[in-house]
Motif scaffolding. Sequence first.
Motif, PDB file in Angstrom:
ATOM      1  N   ALA A 177       8.371  10.697   3.747  1.00 26.50           N
ATOM      2  CA  ALA A 177       7.990  11.000   5.052  1.00 26.50           C
ATOM      3  C   ALA A 177       6.818  10.791   5.563  1.00 26.50           C
ATOM      4  O   ALA A 177       6.530  10.156   6.651  1.00 26.50           O
ATOM      5  CB  ALA A 177       8.615  12.334   5.374  1.00 26.50           C
ATOM      6  N   LEU A 178       5.544  11.028   4.801  1.00 23.16           N
ATOM      7  CA  LEU A 178       4.388  11.071   5.023  1.00 23.16           C
ATOM      8  C   LEU A 178       3.900   9.480   4.832  1.00 23.16           C
ATOM      9  O   LEU A 178       3.167   9.120   6.099  1.00 23.16           O
ATOM     10  CB  LEU A 178       3.174  11.746   3.979  1.00 23.16           C
ATOM     11  CG  LEU A 178       1.659  11.628   4.230  1.00 23.16           C
ATOM     12  CD1 LEU A 178       1.434  12.188   5.617  1.00 23.16           C
ATOM     13  CD2 LEU A 178       1.214  12.235   3.064  1.00 23.16           C
ATOM     14  N   VAL A 221       8.612  17.175  -3.071  1.00 23.11           N
ATOM     15  CA  VAL A 221       7.462  16.165  -3.067  1.00 23.11           C
ATOM     16  C   VAL A 221       7.660  14.700  -2.715  1.00 23.11           C
ATOM     17  O   VAL A 221       7.075  14.143  -1.830  1.00 23.11           O
ATOM     18  CB  VAL A 221       6.549  16.232  -4.512  1.00 23.11           C
ATOM     19  CG1 VAL A 221       5.520  15.225  -4.662  1.00 23.11           C
ATOM     20  CG2 VAL A 221       5.696  17.633  -4.623  1.00 23.11           C
ATOM     21  N   ILE A 222       8.809  14.295  -3.459  1.00 27.63           N
ATOM     22  CA  ILE A 222       9.340  13.009  -2.907  1.00 27.63           C
ATOM     23  C   ILE A 222       9.716  12.720  -1.644  1.00 27.63           C
ATOM     24  O   ILE A 222       9.307  11.799  -1.082  1.00 27.63           O
ATOM     25  CB  ILE A 222      10.458  12.548  -3.893  1.00 27.63           C
ATOM     26  CG1 ILE A 222      10.114  12.532  -5.319  1.00 27.63           C
ATOM     27  CG2 ILE A 222      11.065  11.364  -3.391  1.00 27.63           C
ATOM     28  CD1 ILE A 222      11.094  12.271  -6.540  1.00 27.63           C
ATOM     29  N   ILE A 223      10.521  13.670  -0.935  1.00 25.99           N
ATOM     30  CA  ILE A 223      10.835  13.795   0.583  1.00 25.99           C
ATOM     31  C   ILE A 223       9.519  13.690   1.038  1.00 25.99           C
ATOM     32  O   ILE A 223       9.581  12.739   2.045  1.00 25.99           O
ATOM     33  CB  ILE A 223      11.750  14.815   0.491  1.00 25.99           C
ATOM     34  CG1 ILE A 223      13.115  14.792  -0.134  1.00 25.99           C
ATOM     35  CG2 ILE A 223      11.872  14.883   1.959  1.00 25.99           C
ATOM     36  CD1 ILE A 223      13.869  16.159  -0.086  1.00 25.99           C
ATOM     37  N   TYR A 224       8.538  14.647   0.679  1.00 26.46           N
ATOM     38  CA  TYR A 224       7.245  14.583   1.572  1.00 26.46           C
ATOM     39  C   TYR A 224       6.426  13.464   1.671  1.00 26.46           C
ATOM     40  O   TYR A 224       5.981  12.888   2.483  1.00 26.46           O
ATOM     41  CB  TYR A 224       6.569  15.924   1.106  1.00 26.46           C
ATOM     42  CG  TYR A 224       5.361  15.965   1.894  1.00 26.46           C
ATOM     43  CD1 TYR A 224       4.967  16.355   3.055  1.00 26.46           C
ATOM     44  CD2 TYR A 224       4.109  15.557   1.006  1.00 26.46           C
ATOM     45  CE1 TYR A 224       3.738  16.463   3.793  1.00 26.46           C
ATOM     46  CE2 TYR A 224       2.778  15.625   1.483  1.00 26.46           C
ATOM     47  CZ  TYR A 224       2.646  16.197   2.924  1.00 26.46           C
ATOM     48  OH  TYR A 224       1.493  16.065   3.617  1.00 26.46           O
ATOM     49  N   LEU A 281       2.406   7.288   8.343  1.00 26.46           N
ATOM     50  CA  LEU A 281       1.253   6.567   8.218  1.00 26.46           C
ATOM     51  C   LEU A 281       1.463   4.967   8.517  1.00 26.46           C
ATOM     52  O   LEU A 281       0.656   4.418   8.998  1.00 26.46           O
ATOM     53  CB  LEU A 281       0.534   6.684   6.918  1.00 26.46           C
ATOM     54  CG  LEU A 281      -0.039   8.139   6.353  1.00 26.46           C
ATOM     55  CD1 LEU A 281      -0.350   8.221   5.011  1.00 26.46           C
ATOM     56  CD2 LEU A 281      -0.897   8.436   7.323  1.00 26.46           C
ATOM     57  N   VAL A 282       2.592   4.627   8.224  1.00 27.11           N
ATOM     58  CA  VAL A 282       2.648   2.969   8.480  1.00 27.11           C
ATOM     59  C   VAL A 282       3.395   2.924   9.869  1.00 27.11           C
ATOM     60  O   VAL A 282       3.364   1.966  10.323  1.00 27.11           O
ATOM     61  CB  VAL A 282       3.906   2.705   7.437  1.00 27.11           C
ATOM     62  CG1 VAL A 282       4.334   1.175   7.747  1.00 27.11           C
ATOM     63  CG2 VAL A 282       3.358   2.719   6.019  1.00 27.11           C
ATOM     64  N   ILE A 339       0.782  -0.998  -0.029  1.00 20.87           N
ATOM     65  CA  ILE A 339       0.049   0.050  -0.002  1.00 20.87           C
ATOM     66  C   ILE A 339       0.948   1.113   0.107  1.00 20.87           C
ATOM     67  O   ILE A 339       0.621   2.311  -0.800  1.00 20.87           O
ATOM     68  CB  ILE A 339      -0.789  -0.103   1.190  1.00 20.87           C
ATOM     69  CG1 ILE A 339      -1.784  -1.116   1.160  1.00 20.87           C
ATOM     70  CG2 ILE A 339      -1.552   1.093   1.207  1.00 20.87           C
ATOM     71  CD1 ILE A 339      -2.788  -1.491   2.330  1.00 20.87           C
ATOM     72  N   ARG A 340       1.967   0.946   0.578  1.00 18.48           N
ATOM     73  CA  ARG A 340       2.871   2.309   0.787  1.00 18.48           C
ATOM     74  C   ARG A 340       3.455   2.348  -0.472  1.00 18.48           C
ATOM     75  O   ARG A 340       3.502   3.829  -1.248  1.00 18.48           O
ATOM     76  CB  ARG A 340       4.008   1.992   1.929  1.00 18.48           C
ATOM     77  CG  ARG A 340       4.922   3.164   2.002  1.00 18.48           C
ATOM     78  CD  ARG A 340       6.044   2.916   2.718  1.00 18.48           C
ATOM     79  NE  ARG A 340       7.150   3.872   3.144  1.00 18.48           N
ATOM     80  CZ  ARG A 340       8.259   3.802   3.636  1.00 18.48           C
ATOM     81  NH1 ARG A 340       8.592   2.762   4.066  1.00 18.48           N
ATOM     82  NH2 ARG A 340       8.960   4.809   3.580  1.00 18.48           N
ATOM     83  N   GLN A 341       3.768   1.546  -1.217  1.00 24.59           N
ATOM     84  CA  GLN A 341       4.276   1.890  -2.738  1.00 24.59           C
ATOM     85  C   GLN A 341       3.333   2.529  -3.687  1.00 24.59           C
ATOM     86  O   GLN A 341       3.532   3.487  -4.364  1.00 24.59           O
ATOM     87  CB  GLN A 341       4.852   0.423  -3.235  1.00 24.59           C
ATOM     88  CG  GLN A 341       5.368   0.664  -4.739  1.00 24.59           C
ATOM     89  CD  GLN A 341       5.713  -0.452  -5.255  1.00 24.59           C
ATOM     90  OE1 GLN A 341       5.528  -1.637  -4.826  1.00 24.59           O
ATOM     91  NE2 GLN A 341       6.502  -0.583  -6.158  1.00 24.59           N
ATOM     92  N   SER A 342       2.162   2.016  -3.546  1.00 22.88           N
ATOM     93  CA  SER A 342       0.914   2.459  -4.309  1.00 22.88           C
ATOM     94  C   SER A 342       0.726   4.091  -4.071  1.00 22.88           C
ATOM     95  O   SER A 342       0.609   4.932  -4.562  1.00 22.88           O
ATOM     96  CB  SER A 342      -0.289   1.777  -4.007  1.00 22.88           C
ATOM     97  OG  SER A 342      -0.021   0.400  -4.741  1.00 22.88           O
ATOM     98  N   PHE A 343       0.740   4.353  -2.715  1.00 23.18           N
ATOM     99  CA  PHE A 343       0.490   5.653  -2.252  1.00 23.18           C
ATOM    100  C   PHE A 343       1.626   6.553  -2.753  1.00 23.18           C
ATOM    101  O   PHE A 343       1.362   7.700  -3.282  1.00 23.18           O
ATOM    102  CB  PHE A 343       0.474   5.531  -0.624  1.00 23.18           C
ATOM    103  CG  PHE A 343       0.554   6.842  -0.007  1.00 23.18           C
ATOM    104  CD1 PHE A 343      -0.732   7.911  -0.058  1.00 23.18           C
ATOM    105  CD2 PHE A 343       1.528   7.334   0.707  1.00 23.18           C
ATOM    106  CE1 PHE A 343      -0.645   9.055   0.636  1.00 23.18           C
ATOM    107  CE2 PHE A 343       1.748   8.671   1.149  1.00 23.18           C
ATOM    108  CZ  PHE A 343       0.446   9.707   1.231  1.00 23.18           C
ATOM    109  N   LEU A 344       2.867   6.290  -2.495  1.00 22.24           N
ATOM    110  CA  LEU A 344       4.146   6.842  -2.905  1.00 22.24           C
ATOM    111  C   LEU A 344       4.008   7.183  -4.413  1.00 22.24           C
ATOM    112  O   LEU A 344       4.151   8.468  -4.915  1.00 22.24           O
ATOM    113  CB  LEU A 344       5.417   6.255  -2.708  1.00 22.24           C
ATOM    114  CG  LEU A 344       5.941   6.304  -1.300  1.00 22.24           C
ATOM    115  CD1 LEU A 344       6.996   5.509  -1.060  1.00 22.24           C
ATOM    116  CD2 LEU A 344       6.378   7.706  -0.954  1.00 22.24           C
TER     117      LEU A 344
END
Length: 435
Positions: free
Chosen positions: A154-155, A148-151, A159-160, A7-12
Amino acid sequence: MFSQRSIRQSFLIQLIISSASLILIFSSFLYFYIEKSIYDEKKAELIGYAKNITDYKSVFQLDELDESIQENFLSLNVEVIYLQKEHPEAEVYEKSEHKRTYLTLIYPFNIHENSYLKMTKEITPTKKLLNKILNYIFIINIAGFILVIIYAVALSKMLVAPVKTLSSRLSNMNEHLMKPIIVEELPQEFEPLGETLNHLISRIQNFVKYQKELFIGTAHELKTPLAVIKLKNQVTLIKKRSPEEYIEALNTTNKTIDEMNIIVSNILNIGRQEGAQLDKPQEVNVIEVLKQKADDFKLLAENEGKKLEIDFKPNAFMATLQVSLLNQIIQNFLQNALKFTPKEKSVLLRSSQDDYGLLIEVIDEGCGIDESVDLFAPFKRQGNKSGVGLGLFLAKSAADALGAVISIKNRADGVEGTVASLQLNSKLSCIIPRN
């Protein structure tokens, strides 16, 4: 670092693509707006010069004479041209020569003679300025994309983090050390998950507790009759006895073995019930199940000189559950009610709808219970009736598997007896409309 199901990859990926698209679109609109504004200004300037020449026969009016006008006029080239076709409207176009950029205006001067003003102005500095602006916007876009990538990273970590914390706490737990999760320390969005996990932990704790009690109780219940059998055999073997005495000793031993078989059968029922919990739930009419169970026990009640009354409301109630588990609970309620209810007395099986779902109750006129005792623990008995003490334990396990709430308490209407109830949750149920 990531898997295909992450999910984290999809979110990123989604956050980076959407943010990059937003930055690109905004920057493009900004650049085109700046470029159009500057070109519109230059075009209006050339048209103003052309109008002055047409109206006043001069590039500018005397009251407009200042240093900026003089400076702009030095880069302005004006000539009169004649065209074969009429061009009633002004026309502006851009051209580049020898690394220089020029903006040219064709403006009507004398339409009858097909003469036009051709005004050419060098805009190389303006073009360089626009290129600088474009470069700056490009650099800002790259910096913004990196931010944006850094944010996003970090986000996503933020969340994880609660999930990792929950996983860490759960992985460190064992059957001897199980502590509830402090829901207040979790983010608000994870509070329902924390409450669900705490409910699961509570069920596991109860399961472990009852399993330990079951093992200890089983060992105790089997040890006592074995000791009795051994003692009677030893007494029988002390001296010679008559055949009748040996037969009596064997009958006593067989009776004790039968009691042990009952205990073993109940323990096997626990294993069967755990298997039934894995059965696929089916959509059934709970009221019909209750009616069938009532028909089975009415004859038994009559044979014992007792009466089984029914009161089912609503007319139908659909639920998705394991029917075998529901049957086991209702059967245990009715067996206990008939066992402890004296002759000429009655047992009531009824159902009613409430805000929570469907409430099923079995009300008897027996001797009541001691509410301070946990009757759902294995091998807990009340009254002077025979039994192993595993029936309510099995009923409680079945209710937990159904996601239902089970309880047993004394009657509060002034009549001696108990009320055994099962509360089915309406979230997995629905009511059939009455005809």
